[in-house]
Scaffold this motif. Sequence first.
Motif, PDB file in Angstrom:
ATOM      1  N   ARG A 130       0.836  -1.212   0.000  1.00 13.79           N
ATOM      2  CA  ARG A 130       0.000   0.000   0.000  1.00 13.79           C
ATOM      3  C   ARG A 130       0.861   1.249   0.000  1.00 13.79           C
ATOM      4  O   ARG A 130       0.552   2.221  -0.690  1.00 13.79           O
ATOM      5  CB  ARG A 130      -0.925   0.005   1.218  1.00 13.79           C
ATOM      6  CG  ARG A 130      -2.124  -0.896   1.071  1.00 13.79           C
ATOM      7  CD  ARG A 130      -3.163  -0.614   2.142  1.00 13.79           C
ATOM      8  NE  ARG A 130      -2.672  -0.814   3.485  1.00 13.79           N
ATOM      9  CZ  ARG A 130      -2.781  -1.945   4.179  1.00 13.79           C
ATOM     10  NH1 ARG A 130      -3.357  -2.987   3.635  1.00 13.79           N
ATOM     11  NH2 ARG A 130      -2.318  -2.037   5.400  1.00 13.79           N
ATOM     12  N   ARG A 170       2.260   1.654  -3.527  1.00 12.27           N
ATOM     13  CA  ARG A 170       1.231   2.084  -4.472  1.00 12.27           C
ATOM     14  C   ARG A 170       0.935   3.568  -4.310  1.00 12.27           C
ATOM     15  O   ARG A 170       0.786   4.287  -5.290  1.00 12.27           O
ATOM     16  CB  ARG A 170      -0.055   1.272  -4.286  1.00 12.27           C
ATOM     17  CG  ARG A 170      -0.007  -0.091  -4.934  1.00 12.27           C
ATOM     18  CD  ARG A 170      -1.398  -0.701  -5.009  1.00 12.27           C
ATOM     19  NE  ARG A 170      -2.034  -0.877  -3.725  1.00 12.27           N
ATOM     20  CZ  ARG A 170      -1.992  -1.988  -3.002  1.00 12.27           C
ATOM     21  NH1 ARG A 170      -1.329  -3.033  -3.435  1.00 12.27           N
ATOM     22  NH2 ARG A 170      -2.626  -2.057  -1.845  1.00 12.27           N
ATOM     23  N   ARG A 171       0.839   4.045  -3.083  1.00 13.53           N
ATOM     24  CA  ARG A 171       0.556   5.453  -2.823  1.00 13.53           C
ATOM     25  C   ARG A 171       1.678   6.327  -3.361  1.00 13.53           C
ATOM     26  O   ARG A 171       1.442   7.355  -3.996  1.00 13.53           O
ATOM     27  CB  ARG A 171       0.375   5.704  -1.325  1.00 13.53           C
ATOM     28  CG  ARG A 171      -0.054   7.117  -1.012  1.00 13.53           C
ATOM     29  CD  ARG A 171      -0.279   7.386   0.474  1.00 13.53           C
ATOM     30  NE  ARG A 171      -0.771   6.262   1.219  1.00 13.53           N
ATOM     31  CZ  ARG A 171      -0.172   5.766   2.312  1.00 13.53           C
ATOM     32  NH1 ARG A 171       0.925   6.310   2.773  1.00 13.53           N
ATOM     33  NH2 ARG A 171      -0.667   4.730   2.947  1.00 13.53           N
ATOM     34  N   LYS A 173       1.505   6.366  -7.156  1.00 16.35           N
ATOM     35  CA  LYS A 173       0.319   7.105  -7.582  1.00 16.35           C
ATOM     36  C   LYS A 173       0.609   8.599  -7.548  1.00 16.35           C
ATOM     37  O   LYS A 173       0.256   9.332  -8.478  1.00 16.35           O
ATOM     38  CB  LYS A 173      -0.862   6.762  -6.668  1.00 16.35           C
ATOM     39  CG  LYS A 173      -2.132   7.467  -7.030  1.00 16.35           C
ATOM     40  CD  LYS A 173      -3.254   7.095  -6.074  1.00 16.35           C
ATOM     41  CE  LYS A 173      -4.494   7.899  -6.354  1.00 16.35           C
ATOM     42  NZ  LYS A 173      -5.534   7.663  -5.367  1.00 16.35           N
ATOM     43  N   ASP A 174       1.267   9.072  -6.503  1.00 18.55           N
ATOM     44  CA  ASP A 174       1.625  10.486  -6.400  1.00 18.55           C
ATOM     45  C   ASP A 174       2.603  10.891  -7.498  1.00 18.55           C
ATOM     46  O   ASP A 174       2.437  11.936  -8.136  1.00 18.55           O
ATOM     47  CB  ASP A 174       2.248  10.794  -5.029  1.00 18.55           C
ATOM     48  CG  ASP A 174       1.251  10.653  -3.891  1.00 18.55           C
ATOM     49  OD1 ASP A 174       0.039  10.624  -4.154  1.00 18.55           O
ATOM     50  OD2 ASP A 174       1.711  10.553  -2.732  1.00 18.55           O
TER      51      ASP A 174
END
Length: 81
Positions: free
Chosen positions: A27, A30-31, A34-35
């Motif tokens: 997680r 992924r964060r 994504k940013d």
Amino acid sequence: MLIPLLRCEAATVYLTIRLVSEHVLARIHRRKYKDVHGKLFDTWDKYEDDEITTTQLLRRCSNIAGLGPDSTHDPIHDEDV
């Protein structure tokens, strides 16, 4: 020089194993991506809208990816900024 680095890495192995087994590490990754991808797409949109030059696009993408210089000052391309 290598021994302290290996000792530091070994100290975090237990925590890393725990985070992976609890799916927390995935997680976090992924964060992060994504940013990064969001910033890259925003920069590309500005380029397509002619808000920034090609030099600025490349410089910003390099900085977003963590590969660029700390400063945006470039005496060769100052007119592009």
